[in-house]
Each structure stands twice: as C-alpha cells, then as structure tokens.
Enzyme design. Structure first.
Site, PDB file in Angstrom:
ATOM      1  N   ILE A 126      37.430  43.006  34.762  1.00  0.00           N
ATOM      2  CA  ILE A 126      38.516  42.776  35.852  1.00  0.00           C
ATOM      3  C   ILE A 126      39.966  42.429  35.231  1.00  0.00           C
ATOM      4  CG2 ILE A 126      39.280  41.535  38.051  1.00  0.00           C
ATOM      5  CD1 ILE A 126      36.412  43.053  38.190  1.00  0.00           C
ATOM      6  N   GLU A 127      40.890  43.301  35.441  1.00  0.00           N
ATOM      7  CA  GLU A 127      42.256  43.410  35.240  1.00  0.00           C
ATOM      8  C   GLU A 127      43.111  42.865  36.349  1.00  0.00           C
ATOM      9  OE1 GLU A 127      45.393  46.343  33.141  1.00  0.00           O
ATOM     10  OE2 GLU A 127      43.346  47.108  33.437  1.00  0.00           O
TER      11      GLU A 127
END
Length: 133
Positions: A126-127
């Site tokens: 998850i960025e």
C-alpha cells in the site's frame, strides 16, 4: 478514433480475512465500508473512498467473473492523500502500522509524487502519496 476509458470506477481485491481487511482499510486509511446487494442476491462488501471503491472477494469464494488467478497479497496499490506524509507517519505509528519505506520520490499518473509504503493484512503493498510540489 478508437474509444477510450476515462476513469477507474472500482477494482477487486481478493482477501483471506474480510473482517481484517475492512478493519485495516477503514481504521488505517479512512475508507468507508459498505455492504451491497448485487442483482445475483448475494451480499458483498466494498470499501469506498473519493469517487472510487474496492470490492472485496474472499479467497476461494470469488464472485464470477473474476481474475484468472485471484490471490491475497498480490496487489500493489497507490493512494493519493492531501494530508502531509508526516501526519500519515504519526497516524500509522499510533496504530502500530510499520512504514516499510519512505518518504521516497516516485512518478504518479499525473507527475511526481512523494510516497510511503505499508502492508495490509494480506501483505498487499500500500503506497500513500502526496503530489510533489
């Protein structure tokens, strides 16, 4: 001229534990969970944010049609946020969510971004990113 797509409406995320995924995406990323009833009469779960949503499929019980080889932990998702990454780091730290990398400069869909990386309960990357000034 050939037709073109203009926006992403939703994507499907295959998860091993839907309750853990809902807890992560709502508590950590501020999304809103919603149960919905499609035409086939089943009950499904979606995570809403902005004008998009993520539909959750439980591994082994995916709704048809689905990806050829759906698997928990195979996604790499980037979310834009107006909140400074320093606020995100404080929020994540308070929740015990480890930042795996960042802030680091990256290239987003519309230009430079500054990103941090965490993992969801299935190990999806998850960025969380800010558009670079």
């Amino acid at each position: 001229m050939a037709p073109q797509v203009s926006a992403l409406d939703h994507l499907v995320l295959t998860v091993s534990d839907p309750e853990a995924s809902v807890a992560f995406y709502t508590r950590v990323l501020g999304m809103r969970a919603e149960r919905f009833l499609p035409a086939d009469g089943t009950t499904r779960t979606a995570l809403l944010f902005g004008a998009q949503k993520i539909n959750l499929h439980v591994a082994g019980s995916e709704f048809a049609p689905h990806a050829r080889a759906p698997r928990p932990g195979s996604a790499d998702l980037c979310f834009l946020s107006p909140a400074p990454l320093s606020d995100w780091r404080a929020h994540l730290g308070a929740l015990g969510v480890a930042v795996e990398e960042g802030p680091v400069p990256r290239t987003g869909a519309t230009g430079p971004i500054l990103s941090i990386y965490v993992r969801d309960p299935d190990g999806n990357l998850i960025e969380i990113a800010n558009p670079a000034p």
